[in-house]
Design an enzyme around this catalytic site. Sequence first.
Site, PDB file in Angstrom:
ATOM      1  N   LYS A 100      44.176  48.300  34.956  1.00  0.00           N
ATOM      2  CA  LYS A 100      42.877  48.331  35.657  1.00  0.00           C
ATOM      3  C   LYS A 100      42.501  49.803  35.834  1.00  0.00           C
ATOM      4  CE  LYS A 100      39.824  45.555  37.496  1.00  0.00           C
ATOM      5  NZ  LYS A 100      39.387  44.219  37.046  1.00  0.00           N
ATOM      6  N   ASP A 149      33.906  45.538  35.108  1.00  0.00           N
ATOM      7  CA  ASP A 149      34.239  44.895  36.391  1.00  0.00           C
ATOM      8  C   ASP A 149      33.054  45.239  37.297  1.00  0.00           C
ATOM      9  OD1 ASP A 149      36.473  43.467  37.972  1.00  0.00           O
ATOM     10  OD2 ASP A 149      36.032  45.147  39.282  1.00  0.00           O
TER      11      ASP A 149
HETATM   12  P1  NDP Z   1      29.094  42.577  39.757  1.00  0.00           P
HETATM   13  O1  NDP Z   1      29.109  44.033  40.010  1.00  0.00           O
HETATM   14  O2  NDP Z   1      28.294  42.056  38.620  1.00  0.00           O
HETATM   15  O3  NDP Z   1      28.651  41.783  41.071  1.00  0.00           O
HETATM   16  C1  NDP Z   1      29.305  41.892  42.275  1.00  0.00           C
HETATM   17  C2  NDP Z   1      28.505  41.114  43.275  1.00  0.00           C
HETATM   18  O4  NDP Z   1      29.212  41.028  44.508  1.00  0.00           O
HETATM   19  C3  NDP Z   1      27.172  41.764  43.589  1.00  0.00           C
HETATM   20  O5  NDP Z   1      26.241  40.754  43.802  1.00  0.00           O
HETATM   21  C4  NDP Z   1      27.459  42.511  44.881  1.00  0.00           C
HETATM   22  O6  NDP Z   1      26.315  42.742  45.700  1.00  0.00           O
HETATM   23  C5  NDP Z   1      28.350  41.513  45.536  1.00  0.00           C
HETATM   24  N1  NDP Z   1      29.152  42.112  46.598  1.00  0.00           N
HETATM   25  C6  NDP Z   1      29.879  43.241  46.563  1.00  0.00           C
HETATM   26  N2  NDP Z   1      30.465  43.456  47.739  1.00  0.00           N
HETATM   27  C7  NDP Z   1      30.089  42.409  48.529  1.00  0.00           C
HETATM   28  C8  NDP Z   1      30.363  42.039  49.850  1.00  0.00           C
HETATM   29  N3  NDP Z   1      31.155  42.794  50.617  1.00  0.00           N
HETATM   30  N4  NDP Z   1      29.807  40.892  50.334  1.00  0.00           N
HETATM   31  C9  NDP Z   1      29.011  40.126  49.545  1.00  0.00           C
HETATM   32  N5  NDP Z   1      28.712  40.450  48.276  1.00  0.00           N
HETATM   33  C10 NDP Z   1      29.248  41.567  47.793  1.00  0.00           C
HETATM   34  O7  NDP Z   1      30.629  42.149  39.617  1.00  0.00           O
HETATM   35  P2  NDP Z   1      31.243  40.891  38.895  1.00  0.00           P
HETATM   36  O8  NDP Z   1      30.394  39.708  39.115  1.00  0.00           O
HETATM   37  O9  NDP Z   1      31.599  41.289  37.512  1.00  0.00           O
HETATM   38  O10 NDP Z   1      32.622  40.741  39.673  1.00  0.00           O
HETATM   39  C11 NDP Z   1      32.703  39.989  40.882  1.00  0.00           C
HETATM   40  C12 NDP Z   1      34.170  39.719  41.163  1.00  0.00           C
HETATM   41  O11 NDP Z   1      34.760  39.023  40.052  1.00  0.00           O
HETATM   42  C13 NDP Z   1      35.049  40.957  41.364  1.00  0.00           C
HETATM   43  O12 NDP Z   1      36.076  40.638  42.274  1.00  0.00           O
HETATM   44  C14 NDP Z   1      35.661  41.166  39.978  1.00  0.00           C
HETATM   45  O13 NDP Z   1      36.858  41.882  40.037  1.00  0.00           O
HETATM   46  C15 NDP Z   1      35.899  39.724  39.578  1.00  0.00           C
HETATM   47  N6  NDP Z   1      36.031  39.480  38.160  1.00  0.00           N
HETATM   48  C16 NDP Z   1      35.046  39.818  37.282  1.00  0.00           C
HETATM   49  C17 NDP Z   1      35.188  39.542  35.942  1.00  0.00           C
HETATM   50  C18 NDP Z   1      34.086  39.771  34.971  1.00  0.00           C
HETATM   51  O14 NDP Z   1      34.212  39.317  33.836  1.00  0.00           O
HETATM   52  N7  NDP Z   1      33.011  40.436  35.341  1.00  0.00           N
HETATM   53  C19 NDP Z   1      36.442  38.960  35.404  1.00  0.00           C
HETATM   54  C20 NDP Z   1      37.368  38.540  36.428  1.00  0.00           C
HETATM   55  C21 NDP Z   1      37.169  38.841  37.738  1.00  0.00           C
HETATM   56  P3  NDP Z   1      25.360  44.037  45.488  1.00  0.00           P
HETATM   57  O15 NDP Z   1      24.449  43.645  44.373  1.00  0.00           O
HETATM   58  O16 NDP Z   1      24.703  44.208  46.797  1.00  0.00           O
HETATM   59  O17 NDP Z   1      26.262  45.171  45.128  1.00  0.00           O
END
Ligand code: NDP
Length: 464
Positions: free
Chosen positions: A139, A179
């Site tokens: 990571k 990520d």
């Molecule tokens: P993104 O950056 O696309 O989206 C993250 C989302 O979470 C945004 O909507 C963000 O809001 C929101 N967020 C962040 N912090 C908070 C919080 N404290 N409370 C509520 N919402 C919050 O990331 P991903 O969708 O790619 O990843 C999301 C999760 O999935 C992470 O844990 C990542 O490690 C995991 N993951 C992702 C993979 C992937 O393929 N993308 C694969 C496996 C796991 P805002 O827009 O306001 O920042």
Amino acid sequence: MANNKLAQVDAKELAAAREYIKSLKNPNCKEDDVFFQAMEEVLLSIAPLYLSDPVYKENAIVRRLITPDRIIKFKVEWLDRNNEMQVNTGYRVQFNNALGPYKGGLRFHPSVNEGILKFLGFEQILKNALTGLPIGGGKGGSDFDPKGKTDFEVMSFCSAFMKELHKYIGPRIDVPAGDIGVGAREIGYLFGEYKKITSTYEGVLTGKPFFFGGSLMRPEATGYGVIYFTEKMLELEGREDLKGKVCTISGSGNVALHAIEKLYQIGAVPVTCSDSKGTIYDPRGVDLALLKELKFEKRTSLESYVDQHAEAVYIPVSEYPKGGHAVWSYPCYAAFPCATQNELTEVDAKALVKNGCVSISEGANMPSTLEATQYILKSDLCFAPAKAANAGGVAVSALEMSQNAQMMRWSFEKVDAKLKDIMIHICTNVAQTAEDYGVKGNYVDGANIAGFKRVADAMIAEGI
Ligand code: NDP
């Protein structure tokens, strides 16, 4: 539904295992809290296996597994839109390559530090093992915040980041992906810089846009995969499927929006989403096209959603239930935390159980706190832990590596079919492992044991 396997282990040995975990922690290093949270869960899950087979102790597997092969930390100097010099810190944690090249995403977010990346890298080892594909765990990322930055600034940062990172990665060495904060735009700039520095066009990053080497379905893979996993889990556990059921989802990024998309495709009704500022509850089902516009195109907050949907409610973070999160206060059949770590607390778990929720599937990495997980495991809910449920993203990344290596491109249908197969295989393997080890229905222990066994056996076979 979930029995507690730990009861079968000799209490003295278990206490010794707990002490051992505690002894590894530097109490002065708060950054390592999440890493130890993840480690503790895994080590307690695998304790019966570890304690019953001396081969793991003889090979010091736990000590070796929890220590990263290396942590690379570097300075990133870049120019902002005013031509002023900015400095951030970059990291790559190359955790374990017993099963294949290091593989895991890059996160760009102000909260990034070494502890968070160690936690994510450690989880990634077991997750990647569960896919059955030849990929190790790693990571990386930076405390750089892409939010509010111009495309030029993001490009400037990505180029500077890659000037350091390129020394340590390669298609057979370490293959980063996206990520939080790292999507197709960032991967494009990182790939472009790698290509310039090395004069090679190779599959060194995954999550690339399709038109220059990405795999179809990679953006959808994690979100779709969570739903495929959940459907199989519900079937194995004798529960009704998701068709026509109300579902709650947190987040509004890549994982959340594609989980919502797949839920609609199978006839479910996703009624919530959230971002770091607040939650949307739309009882008729969230408007996916509007969400994509707000979050992917305009990169803005969810607040303006209600301007177009008077029936929906926006709850700002300041109005969340004490110690909890608004998303989980709404009744649902299935819940999908898809935002970030520790976003589902014990308060939330209690609210979900009270409201009749039947299943929780983790789309984000470790979204449930340790207390929440323990509470859920004692309840009657089906619980799909992140390292199994969200493995679809990295699985399709590995399929992207295969396509790049073969100089081939597969159709959307082909990748989707492979993803579905992989998720079903992970789910049945996890369920079977849980049953084999006397904890039928406990997918947390099943995933930890199945993932651990695959990596540990490879480490032993490869020697030191
Ligand atoms: P993104 O950056 O696309 O989206 C993250 C989302 O979470 C945004 O909507 C963000 O809001 C929101 N967020 C962040 N912090 C908070 C919080 N404290 N409370 C509520 N919402 C919050 O990331 P991903 O969708 O790619 O990843 C999301 C999760 O999935 C992470 O844990 C990542 O490690 C995991 N993951 C992702 C993979 C992937 O393929 N993308 C694969 C496996 C796991 P805002 O827009 O306001 O920042």
